[in-house]
Design an enzyme around this catalytic site. Structure first.
Site, PDB file in Angstrom:
ATOM      1  N   THR A 108       0.808  -1.215   0.000  1.00 31.27           N
ATOM      2  CA  THR A 108       0.000   0.000   0.000  1.00 31.27           C
ATOM      3  C   THR A 108       0.847   1.273   0.000  1.00 31.27           C
ATOM      4  O   THR A 108       1.955   1.284   0.560  1.00 31.27           O
ATOM      5  CB  THR A 108      -0.902  -0.010   1.266  1.00 31.27           C
ATOM      6  OG1 THR A 108      -1.485   1.283   1.444  1.00 31.27           O
ATOM      7  CG2 THR A 108      -0.115  -0.329   2.534  1.00 31.27           C
ATOM      8  N   ASP A 109       0.273   2.341  -0.558  1.00 31.74           N
ATOM      9  CA  ASP A 109       0.977   3.641  -0.517  1.00 31.74           C
ATOM     10  C   ASP A 109       0.994   4.221   0.904  1.00 31.74           C
ATOM     11  O   ASP A 109       1.706   5.189   1.175  1.00 31.74           O
ATOM     12  CB  ASP A 109       0.348   4.639  -1.506  1.00 31.74           C
ATOM     13  CG  ASP A 109      -1.089   5.034  -1.177  1.00 31.74           C
ATOM     14  OD1 ASP A 109      -1.688   4.436  -0.249  1.00 31.74           O
ATOM     15  OD2 ASP A 109      -1.623   5.938  -1.852  1.00 31.74           O
ATOM     16  N   GLU A 110       0.218   3.618   1.820  1.00 30.30           N
ATOM     17  CA  GLU A 110       0.194   4.145   3.194  1.00 30.30           C
ATOM     18  C   GLU A 110       1.528   3.971   3.904  1.00 30.30           C
ATOM     19  O   GLU A 110       1.764   4.613   4.926  1.00 30.30           O
ATOM     20  CB  GLU A 110      -0.891   3.438   4.016  1.00 30.30           C
ATOM     21  CG  GLU A 110      -2.283   3.786   3.549  1.00 30.30           C
ATOM     22  CD  GLU A 110      -3.327   3.664   4.661  1.00 30.30           C
ATOM     23  OE1 GLU A 110      -4.491   3.562   4.313  1.00 30.30           O
ATOM     24  OE2 GLU A 110      -2.989   3.706   5.858  1.00 30.30           O
TER      25      GLU A 110
ATOM     26  N   TYR B 174      -1.700  -0.479  11.124  1.00 29.27           N
ATOM     27  CA  TYR B 174      -1.897  -1.148   9.827  1.00 29.27           C
ATOM     28  C   TYR B 174      -0.720  -0.857   8.897  1.00 29.27           C
ATOM     29  O   TYR B 174      -0.061  -1.775   8.388  1.00 29.27           O
ATOM     30  CB  TYR B 174      -3.210  -0.697   9.168  1.00 29.27           C
ATOM     31  CG  TYR B 174      -3.253  -1.007   7.681  1.00 29.27           C
ATOM     32  CD1 TYR B 174      -3.323  -2.326   7.233  1.00 29.27           C
ATOM     33  CD2 TYR B 174      -3.196   0.014   6.719  1.00 29.27           C
ATOM     34  CE1 TYR B 174      -3.331  -2.626   5.874  1.00 29.27           C
ATOM     35  CE2 TYR B 174      -3.204  -0.274   5.362  1.00 29.27           C
ATOM     36  CZ  TYR B 174      -3.267  -1.596   4.944  1.00 29.27           C
ATOM     37  OH  TYR B 174      -3.258  -1.877   3.591  1.00 29.27           O
TER      38      TYR B 174
ATOM     39  N   LYS C 100       2.304  -3.259   7.357  1.00 27.94           N
ATOM     40  CA  LYS C 100       2.534  -3.463   5.922  1.00 27.94           C
ATOM     41  C   LYS C 100       3.978  -3.073   5.571  1.00 27.94           C
ATOM     42  O   LYS C 100       4.637  -3.763   4.791  1.00 27.94           O
ATOM     43  CB  LYS C 100       1.548  -2.640   5.082  1.00 27.94           C
ATOM     44  CG  LYS C 100       0.108  -3.095   5.153  1.00 27.94           C
ATOM     45  CD  LYS C 100      -0.158  -4.501   4.623  1.00 27.94           C
ATOM     46  CE  LYS C 100      -0.060  -4.607   3.125  1.00 27.94           C
ATOM     47  NZ  LYS C 100      -0.508  -5.957   2.639  1.00 27.94           N
TER      48      LYS C 100
HETATM   49  P1  NAD Z   1      -9.875  -7.270   2.618  1.00 31.98           P
HETATM   50  O1  NAD Z   1      -9.825  -6.942   4.054  1.00 31.98           O
HETATM   51  O2  NAD Z   1     -11.117  -7.008   1.827  1.00 31.98           O
HETATM   52  O3  NAD Z   1      -9.554  -8.835   2.407  1.00 31.98           O
HETATM   53  C1  NAD Z   1      -8.521  -9.481   3.102  1.00 31.98           C
HETATM   54  C2  NAD Z   1      -8.684 -10.983   2.845  1.00 31.98           C
HETATM   55  O4  NAD Z   1      -7.586 -11.658   3.510  1.00 31.98           O
HETATM   56  C3  NAD Z   1      -9.970 -11.576   3.413  1.00 31.98           C
HETATM   57  O5  NAD Z   1     -10.544 -12.466   2.497  1.00 31.98           O
HETATM   58  C4  NAD Z   1      -9.506 -12.324   4.666  1.00 31.98           C
HETATM   59  O6  NAD Z   1     -10.319 -13.428   5.003  1.00 31.98           O
HETATM   60  C5  NAD Z   1      -8.106 -12.760   4.246  1.00 31.98           C
HETATM   61  N1  NAD Z   1      -7.216 -13.001   5.400  1.00 31.98           N
HETATM   62  C6  NAD Z   1      -7.007 -12.185   6.461  1.00 31.98           C
HETATM   63  N2  NAD Z   1      -6.131 -12.759   7.329  1.00 31.98           N
HETATM   64  C7  NAD Z   1      -5.774 -13.940   6.766  1.00 31.98           C
HETATM   65  C8  NAD Z   1      -4.890 -14.980   7.165  1.00 31.98           C
HETATM   66  N3  NAD Z   1      -4.208 -14.913   8.320  1.00 31.98           N
HETATM   67  N4  NAD Z   1      -4.744 -16.051   6.362  1.00 31.98           N
HETATM   68  C9  NAD Z   1      -5.446 -16.152   5.179  1.00 31.98           C
HETATM   69  N5  NAD Z   1      -6.303 -15.185   4.765  1.00 31.98           N
HETATM   70  C10 NAD Z   1      -6.464 -14.107   5.549  1.00 31.98           C
HETATM   71  O7  NAD Z   1      -8.624  -6.543   1.982  1.00 31.98           O
HETATM   72  P2  NAD Z   1      -8.469  -5.813   0.562  1.00 31.98           P
HETATM   73  O8  NAD Z   1      -8.975  -4.439   0.669  1.00 31.98           O
HETATM   74  O9  NAD Z   1      -8.960  -6.723  -0.491  1.00 31.98           O
HETATM   75  O10 NAD Z   1      -6.870  -5.715   0.490  1.00 31.98           O
HETATM   76  C11 NAD Z   1      -6.107  -6.782  -0.049  1.00 31.98           C
HETATM   77  C12 NAD Z   1      -4.634  -6.417   0.025  1.00 31.98           C
HETATM   78  O11 NAD Z   1      -4.403  -5.218  -0.689  1.00 31.98           O
HETATM   79  C13 NAD Z   1      -4.119  -6.164   1.451  1.00 31.98           C
HETATM   80  O12 NAD Z   1      -2.831  -6.722   1.545  1.00 31.98           O
HETATM   81  C14 NAD Z   1      -4.064  -4.656   1.557  1.00 31.98           C
HETATM   82  O13 NAD Z   1      -3.071  -4.250   2.458  1.00 31.98           O
HETATM   83  C15 NAD Z   1      -3.735  -4.266   0.139  1.00 31.98           C
HETATM   84  N6  NAD Z   1      -4.203  -2.948  -0.287  1.00 31.98           N
HETATM   85  C16 NAD Z   1      -5.505  -2.581  -0.121  1.00 31.98           C
HETATM   86  C17 NAD Z   1      -5.941  -1.351  -0.600  1.00 31.98           C
HETATM   87  C18 NAD Z   1      -7.385  -0.892  -0.452  1.00 31.98           C
HETATM   88  O14 NAD Z   1      -7.680   0.253  -0.760  1.00 31.98           O
HETATM   89  N7  NAD Z   1      -8.296  -1.736  -0.022  1.00 31.98           N
HETATM   90  C19 NAD Z   1      -5.038  -0.486  -1.225  1.00 31.98           C
HETATM   91  C20 NAD Z   1      -3.707  -0.881  -1.357  1.00 31.98           C
HETATM   92  C21 NAD Z   1      -3.303  -2.127  -0.898  1.00 31.98           C
HETATM   93  O1  DAU Z   2      -4.027   4.050   0.571  1.00 33.19           O
HETATM   94  C1  DAU Z   2      -4.288   2.673   0.496  1.00 33.19           C
HETATM   95  C2  DAU Z   2      -5.071   2.244   1.711  1.00 33.19           C
HETATM   96  O2  DAU Z   2      -6.369   2.773   1.546  1.00 33.19           O
HETATM   97  C3  DAU Z   2      -5.126   0.735   1.905  1.00 33.19           C
HETATM   98  O3  DAU Z   2      -3.828   0.252   2.178  1.00 33.19           O
HETATM   99  C4  DAU Z   2      -6.063   0.356   3.051  1.00 33.19           C
HETATM  100  O4  DAU Z   2      -6.187  -1.057   3.121  1.00 33.19           O
HETATM  101  C5  DAU Z   2      -7.406   0.984   2.798  1.00 33.19           C
HETATM  102  O5  DAU Z   2      -8.229   0.735   3.919  1.00 33.19           O
HETATM  103  C6  DAU Z   2      -7.280   2.483   2.564  1.00 33.19           C
HETATM  104  O6  DAU Z   2      -6.892   3.165   3.784  1.00 33.19           O
HETATM  105  P1  DAU Z   2      -7.596   4.562   4.218  1.00 33.19           P
HETATM  106  O7  DAU Z   2      -7.442   4.729   5.675  1.00 33.19           O
HETATM  107  O8  DAU Z   2      -7.159   5.676   3.331  1.00 33.19           O
HETATM  108  O9  DAU Z   2      -9.103   4.184   3.804  1.00 33.19           O
HETATM  109  P2  DAU Z   2     -10.515   4.436   4.505  1.00 33.19           P
HETATM  110  O10 DAU Z   2     -11.537   4.018   3.492  1.00 33.19           O
HETATM  111  O11 DAU Z   2     -10.591   3.838   5.855  1.00 33.19           O
HETATM  112  O12 DAU Z   2     -10.543   6.013   4.646  1.00 33.19           O
HETATM  113  C7  DAU Z   2     -10.401   6.857   3.523  1.00 33.19           C
HETATM  114  C8  DAU Z   2     -10.438   8.284   4.052  1.00 33.19           C
HETATM  115  O13 DAU Z   2     -11.759   8.555   4.543  1.00 33.19           O
HETATM  116  C9  DAU Z   2      -9.520   8.542   5.219  1.00 33.19           C
HETATM  117  O14 DAU Z   2      -8.998   9.867   5.128  1.00 33.19           O
HETATM  118  C10 DAU Z   2     -10.416   8.435   6.444  1.00 33.19           C
HETATM  119  C11 DAU Z   2     -11.745   8.941   5.917  1.00 33.19           C
HETATM  120  N1  DAU Z   2     -12.940   8.352   6.546  1.00 33.19           N
HETATM  121  C12 DAU Z   2     -13.040   6.999   6.602  1.00 33.19           C
HETATM  122  C13 DAU Z   2     -14.116   6.393   7.209  1.00 33.19           C
HETATM  123  C14 DAU Z   2     -14.235   4.891   7.267  1.00 33.19           C
HETATM  124  C15 DAU Z   2     -13.944   9.161   7.073  1.00 33.19           C
HETATM  125  O15 DAU Z   2     -13.863  10.395   7.001  1.00 33.19           O
HETATM  126  N2  DAU Z   2     -15.017   8.566   7.665  1.00 33.19           N
HETATM  127  C16 DAU Z   2     -15.147   7.215   7.775  1.00 33.19           C
HETATM  128  O16 DAU Z   2     -16.143   6.738   8.359  1.00 33.19           O
END
Ligand code: NAD
Ligand code: DAU
Length: 336
Positions: free
Chosen positions: A125-127, A150, A154
């Site tokens: 992630t870019d985080e 988190y 990562k």
């Molecule tokens: P998600 O939370 O929707 O899904 C995570 C999945 O991993 C689930 O199916 C869960 O059951 C499985 N899991 C969790 N712990 C596990 C374990 N110990 N063993 C096996 N499976 C397990 O997550 P997502 O949003 O689909 O993100 C997927 C990946 O992409 C993550 O690594 C996250 O850090 C990365 N990522 C997410 C975002 C975003 O915006 N959602 C952005 C950048 C990177």
């Molecule tokens: O940047 C990539 C990341 O983006 C991924 O690595 C993470 O898995 C994914 O969860 C996401 O992280 P963020 O913290 O940016 O996402 P989130 O959707 O939780 O929040 C997006 C923005 O919105 C953040 O500035 C917080 C704000 N927010 C979020 C929630 C849930 C609110 O203002 N209100 C809310 O209720």
């Protein structure tokens, strides 16, 4: 190619598997998932009868299970999505983040090394770069300054993965994507939470002043970028994956309300998230140069598609918004 995907029942992993099988990216896909609150086999209904697909219920921290699976299936590549992924939950309870994101990644790396896997894509992630001051954009050499448990977990797993290339020549590729959105996203993240609350005319909790900036990437664009990194990337390298669409949160929520024809008065300012990163911004040129990949879905179009999906899949939303979700919602938002 035969691929082992971890976390394939989650939001991005399931999109990746659906696309990979629909478009024939791989001859066989094995999905290892623990099915935490975020894992949902409904996301994979489209592929469950596909002879090229196998689901294995298990934990990536279970080294013996992973080793057995690699021995049995002998995949050429591992695409590692499995993680605890929500920042707010990492503030409420960081332990699971260290366990799955750090120890789980370690367990997979060890098994991959022993099995001689040809590619290990670590989806990150870019985080990990932390908040980026205007007007900068982080490239892949930017220092790591994670703010939440988190993002720290990562960043730790990224470094561990890269060390397996430097030390053991395991062909690891790290991808770092910006905020994803699209169908099947668990309604704890900003966009699906705001859509589903607005559909029920519930308040939309905006953290702080709502002017934090995120760069939005349609989930299928992310999946195509991961495939490009897997096939064209160099082992030991990191590739940023951005959506080239930076917007303040408040604007994103206004766009959702405009599409749904709901009033802005549904927005409710609440206490900010501790350690909240103000702005994410990355460059994606490195991946573009080696593969020609570019994000293809404009934000307006992706948002319309996503909203339509949540409107048409009220049953999916109702099922995931029961039980555990209600307890989490209360814990995270009550008294905020
Ligand atoms: P998600 O939370 O929707 O899904 C995570 C999945 O991993 C689930 O199916 C869960 O059951 C499985 N899991 C969790 N712990 C596990 C374990 N110990 N063993 C096996 N499976 C397990 O997550 P997502 O949003 O689909 O993100 C997927 C990946 O992409 C993550 O690594 C996250 O850090 C990365 N990522 C997410 C975002 C975003 O915006 N959602 C952005 C950048 C990177
Ligand atoms: O940047 C990539 C990341 O983006 C991924 O690595 C993470 O898995 C994914 O969860 C996401 O992280 P963020 O913290 O940016 O996402 P989130 O959707 O939780 O929040 C997006 C923005 O919105 C953040 O500035 C917080 C704000 N927010 C979020 C929630 C849930 C609110 O203002 N209100 C809310 O209720």
């Amino acid at each position: 190619m035969k691929w082992l995907v971890t976390g394939g029942a989650g939001f991005i992993g399931s999109a990746f598997i659906r696309l990979a099988l629909r478009e024939g990216w791989a001859a066989r896909v094995v999905n290892l998932d623990k099915l935490t609150y975020a894992g949902n086999l409904e996301n994979l209904a489209e592929v469950q009868e596909d002879a090229r697909y196998r689901f294995v219920h298990g934990d990536i921290c279970d080294t013996a299970l992973v080793a057995r699976l690699l021995e049995e299936e002998r995949p050429e590549a591992i695409v590692h999505f499995a993680a605890e992924s929500h920042v707010d939950r990492s503030i409420l309870g960081p332990a699971a983040f260290v366990e799955t994101n750090v120890r789980g990644t370690f367990s997979l790396l060890e098994a991959a090394r022993a099995a001689g896997v040809e590619r290990f894509v670590h989806v990150s992630t870019d985080e990990v770069y932390g908040s980026i001051e205007e007007p900068h954009e982080a490239d892949e050499t930017w220092p790591l300054r994670p703010s939440s448990p988190y993002s720290a977990s990562k960043a730790g797993s990224d470094l561990l993965a890269l060390s397996y290339f430097a030390t053991f020549r395991l062909p690891v590729i790290v991808t770092r994507a910006s905020n994803n959105y699209g169908p099947y996203q668990f309604p704890e993240k900003l966009i699906p939470l705001m859509i589903s609350n607005a559909l029920e005319d519930k308040p939309l909790p905006i953290y702080g002043d709502g002017m934090q900036v995120r760069d939005w990437l349609y989930v299928e664009d992310h999946c195509r970028a991961i495939r490009a990194a897997l096939e064209k990337g160099e082992p030991g390298e990191i590739y940023n994956i951005g959506g080239s669409r930076a917007l303040p949160n408040r604007r994103v929520v206004e766009m959702i309300l405009d599409i749904l024809g709901k009033p802005y008065s549904l927005m409710q300012a609440v206490k900010d998230r501790p350690g909240h990163d103000r702005r994410y911004a990355i460059t994606t040129e490195k991946l573009e140069k080696i593969s020609g990949w570019r994000p293809a879905v404009p934000f307006e179009e992706g948002l319309e598609r996503t909203i339509r999906w949540y409107q048409e899949n009220a049953g999916w939303v109702a099922r995931v918004k029961s039980g555990e979700y209600l307890r989490y919602y209360e814990q995270n938002y009550a008294g905020r």
